[in-house]
Write a protein that holds these residues in place. Structure first.
Motif, PDB file in Angstrom:
ATOM      1  N   ALA A 103       0.728  -1.149  -0.054  1.00 12.90           N
ATOM      2  CA  ALA A 103       0.063   0.000  -0.063  1.00 12.90           C
ATOM      3  C   ALA A 103       0.799   1.302  -0.087  1.00 12.90           C
ATOM      4  O   ALA A 103       0.460   2.159  -0.718  1.00 12.90           O
ATOM      5  N   GLY A 104       2.029   1.311   0.707  1.00  6.15           N
ATOM      6  CA  GLY A 104       2.619   2.410   0.946  1.00  6.15           C
ATOM      7  C   GLY A 104       3.479   2.907  -0.492  1.00  6.15           C
ATOM      8  O   GLY A 104       3.601   3.829  -0.944  1.00  6.15           O
ATOM      9  N   ALA A 105       3.965   1.368  -1.187  1.00  7.19           N
ATOM     10  CA  ALA A 105       4.484   2.004  -2.611  1.00  7.19           C
ATOM     11  C   ALA A 105       3.576   2.234  -3.525  1.00  7.19           C
ATOM     12  O   ALA A 105       3.781   3.269  -4.278  1.00  7.19           O
ATOM     13  N   THR A 106       2.303   1.690  -3.585  1.00  8.72           N
ATOM     14  CA  THR A 106       1.277   2.154  -4.398  1.00  8.72           C
ATOM     15  C   THR A 106       0.969   3.863  -4.454  1.00  8.72           C
ATOM     16  O   THR A 106       0.994   4.472  -5.358  1.00  8.72           O
ATOM     17  N   ALA A 107       0.894   4.050  -2.743  1.00  5.96           N
ATOM     18  CA  ALA A 107       0.632   5.430  -2.680  1.00  5.96           C
ATOM     19  C   ALA A 107       1.756   6.430  -3.358  1.00  5.96           C
ATOM     20  O   ALA A 107       1.445   7.445  -3.758  1.00  5.96           O
ATOM     21  N   LEU A 108       2.861   5.981  -3.185  1.00  4.58           N
ATOM     22  CA  LEU A 108       4.150   6.551  -3.948  1.00  4.58           C
ATOM     23  C   LEU A 108       4.053   6.958  -5.395  1.00  4.58           C
ATOM     24  O   LEU A 108       4.335   7.993  -5.937  1.00  4.58           O
ATOM     25  N   ILE A 109       3.693   5.928  -6.002  1.00  3.53           N
ATOM     26  CA  ILE A 109       3.427   6.120  -7.408  1.00  3.53           C
ATOM     27  C   ILE A 109       2.431   7.126  -7.809  1.00  3.53           C
ATOM     28  O   ILE A 109       2.433   7.897  -8.657  1.00  3.53           O
ATOM     29  N   GLY A 110       1.106   7.093  -6.903  1.00  4.97           N
ATOM     30  CA  GLY A 110       0.000   7.930  -7.358  1.00  4.97           C
ATOM     31  C   GLY A 110       0.382   9.366  -6.922  1.00  4.97           C
ATOM     32  O   GLY A 110      -0.038  10.373  -7.641  1.00  4.97           O
ATOM     33  N   ILE A 111       1.444   9.673  -6.191  1.00  3.38           N
ATOM     34  CA  ILE A 111       1.967  11.059  -5.960  1.00  3.38           C
ATOM     35  C   ILE A 111       3.308  11.457  -6.492  1.00  3.38           C
ATOM     36  O   ILE A 111       3.744  12.520  -6.251  1.00  3.38           O
ATOM     37  N   PRO A 120       6.280  12.882  -8.589  1.00  2.00           N
ATOM     38  CA  PRO A 120       6.540  13.701  -9.578  1.00  2.00           C
ATOM     39  C   PRO A 120       6.749  13.269 -11.129  1.00  2.00           C
ATOM     40  O   PRO A 120       7.597  12.187 -11.149  1.00  2.00           O
ATOM     41  N   THR A 121       6.547  14.135 -12.217  1.00  5.86           N
ATOM     42  CA  THR A 121       6.618  13.897 -13.480  1.00  5.86           C
ATOM     43  C   THR A 121       8.290  14.036 -13.843  1.00  5.86           C
ATOM     44  O   THR A 121       8.750  14.628 -13.086  1.00  5.86           O
ATOM     45  N   THR A 157       8.859  17.729 -14.227  1.00  9.03           N
ATOM     46  CA  THR A 157       8.943  18.460 -12.893  1.00  9.03           C
ATOM     47  C   THR A 157      10.353  18.136 -12.514  1.00  9.03           C
ATOM     48  O   THR A 157      11.189  19.218 -11.701  1.00  9.03           O
ATOM     49  N   VAL A 158      11.030  17.015 -11.975  1.00  7.73           N
ATOM     50  CA  VAL A 158      12.055  16.747 -11.371  1.00  7.73           C
ATOM     51  C   VAL A 158      13.293  15.957 -12.174  1.00  7.73           C
ATOM     52  O   VAL A 158      14.271  15.676 -11.484  1.00  7.73           O
ATOM     53  N   GLY A 159      13.013  15.704 -13.575  1.00  3.55           N
ATOM     54  CA  GLY A 159      14.047  15.050 -14.310  1.00  3.55           C
ATOM     55  C   GLY A 159      14.075  13.706 -13.913  1.00  3.55           C
ATOM     56  O   GLY A 159      13.079  12.910 -13.739  1.00  3.55           O
ATOM     57  N   ILE A 190      13.427   7.236 -11.181  1.00  2.00           N
ATOM     58  CA  ILE A 190      14.110   6.577 -10.101  1.00  2.00           C
ATOM     59  C   ILE A 190      13.107   6.254  -8.973  1.00  2.00           C
ATOM     60  O   ILE A 190      12.927   5.274  -8.362  1.00  2.00           O
ATOM     61  N   ILE A 191      12.160   7.343  -8.616  1.00  2.08           N
ATOM     62  CA  ILE A 191      11.170   7.170  -7.747  1.00  2.08           C
ATOM     63  C   ILE A 191      10.120   6.174  -8.203  1.00  2.08           C
ATOM     64  O   ILE A 191       9.788   5.013  -7.375  1.00  2.08           O
TER      65      ILE A 191
END
Length: 437
Positions: A103-111, A113-114, A117-119, A124-125
């Motif tokens: 669940a934590g990893a899925t939330a990270l993908i949802g938020i 940055p593109t 925005t951050v290259g 990597i994220i």
């Protein structure tokens, strides 16, 4: 004597209240975890370009699918570490930990940055999040399969184990359903800007429901008894990965072989077929997802009955029927794929019915290979290795084949896997009726 036999028969086939609760809680928790996993493939063609430099959408999709494969590479790592954890500390604790990570990893993908925005930090994220998802998924299968089969009545083990795959299919179904609703109701711009993110956030929130359910169940009797025996004998348990390879090498190889055909064909039909059909035939993704949604719904309804059939006639005949069926069906399936909704639905449904022979059996036949002290690792690690090699690479290989002029040979790729399955299933021992512990 007759009365005693009747009581024994009831005991052998009737689930206890604890067993029923275990199936419900385990299945729902597993389902929401697999929503988190499947939503990535469902929306990969939508969000791919956000995480990579602009210019070539096919290259972006291939890169996103390569990251999909990276998640599979982490599954053996998760299976080894989390399987050993579940074999030492219990199935329940292992299952609570895996769903939290997913669940934590899925939330990270949802938020996340593109790229704009951050290259380079953006992909990597995405890689890190997918690696955590893969780690959690690797630990999930062995722990949940052991949990469900150990909670079953002796003559209902395939039925109980089939709910592992019912819950996996339910997760895929929910992800496909979200995909069908979001892609058909939102405008293209809204879908591209925030619609795909909504799917990941909803999936992550569902993980909290699974976390609560898993925290409420009791540990299995098999694990408790096994731990008590070890403590009474004054034994110090070795790492279950070491024990699996040294004491159970044939069973380990058998689980790997059983998985090859099943994982490749499962991921082609259940997880990746909508994206493959959209890319290769031009059918709208919303229609492809709807066909997948209907087929997977049928799959879920039929799976427990396929488990009951396995409990009645055995693991070997039902699994052999699955592989032999795909050996015959692979060529016409891809030859007839033409962008028509009804044809895609027919191809999906036939494949789904054949897959019942594998999916109803995989959890139980793997659990029946190992004793309780090594069962979660013995199921999870060789399974995850086979999935990483044959399942995780299937979407990338088939997309590359299709975009490189070799699309006409995708059927052969599937047929070879099915032929391997036929050989493995015909030569493996029958485990129906074998004492679990």
């Amino acid at each position: 004597m007759t009365q005693q036999l009747t009581v024994d028969e009831v005991h052998a086939t009737k689930l206890s209240p604890q067993g029923r609760k275990a199936i419900v809680a385990g299945s729902i928790g597993n389902a929401v975890e697999w929503v988190d996993w499947a939503v990535y493939t469902t929306f990969s063609s939508v969000f791919a370009h956000h995480f990579f430099p602009q210019g070539d959408p096919i290259a972006a999709l291939l890169a996103t699918l390569a990251i999909f494969a990276v998640g599979f590479v982490m599954r053996p790592v998760g299976a080894a570490i989390m399987g050993a954890y579940a074999d030492r500390h219990g199935r329940k604790k292992g299952l609570v930990l895996t769903i939290g990570l997913m669940a934590g990893a899925t939330a990270l993908i949802g938020i996340a940055p593109t790229y704009g925005t951050v290259g380079i930090l953006s992909p990597i994220i995405l890689v890190i999040a997918r690696m955590v998802q893969g780690f959690a998924a690797g630990g999930e299968f062995g722990s949940s399969s052991a949990f469900l089969v150990e909670s079953a009545a002796p003559r209902r083990r395939a039925f109980a184990g089939s709910w592992q795959q019912v819950s996996v299919g339910a997760g895929v179904l929910l992800a496909s359903g979200m995909g069908a609703i979001i892609t058909s109701t939102l405008s293209k711009d809204a879908l591209d800007n925030w619609g795909w993110r909504l799917a990941f956030i909803v999936a992550a929130l569902l993980g909290l429901v699974g976390l609560w359910l898993r925290s409420s169940v009791e540990e299995t009797e098999s694990f408790v008894n096994s731990k008590s025996r070890s403590e009474a004998a004054g034994e110090t348990r070795r790492n279950s990965v070491f024990t699996m390879f040294v004491k159970h090498p044939k069973a380990t190889l058998r689980v790997f072989g059983v998985t090859i055909a099943g994982t490749l064909l499962y991921y082609m039909w259940v997880s990746y077929m909508p994206t493959y059909a959209a890319v290769s035939t031009g059918i709208p993704l919303s229609q492809a997802l709807l066909a997948n949604f209907i087929a997977v719904g049928l799959f879920l309804v039929l799976l427990p009955f396929a488990g009951l059939l396995s409990d009645k006639i055995g693991r070997k005949p039902t699994m052999t029927a699955f592989a032999a069926g795909f050996l015959l069906f692979s060529w016409p399936a891809f030859a007839l794929l033409n962008g028509n909704f009804w044809m895609l639905l027919l191809i999906e449904v036939i494949g789904i019915i054949l897959l019942l022979g594998y999916s109803a059996n995989c959890a139980v036949i793997m659990a029946e290979q190992f004793p309780a002290e090594v069962r979660a690792t013995g199921i999870g690690l060789p399974y995850a290795l086979a999935v990483a090699i044959f399942g995780g690479t299937a979407p990338y290989i088939t997309t590359w084949m299709n975009t490189s002029g070799y699309g006409g040979f995708v059927w052969l790729y599937c047929a070879v896997a099915a032929a391997i399955g036929v050989a493995v299933y015909l030569t493996m021992p029958e485990t129906k009726g074998k004492a679990l512990d």
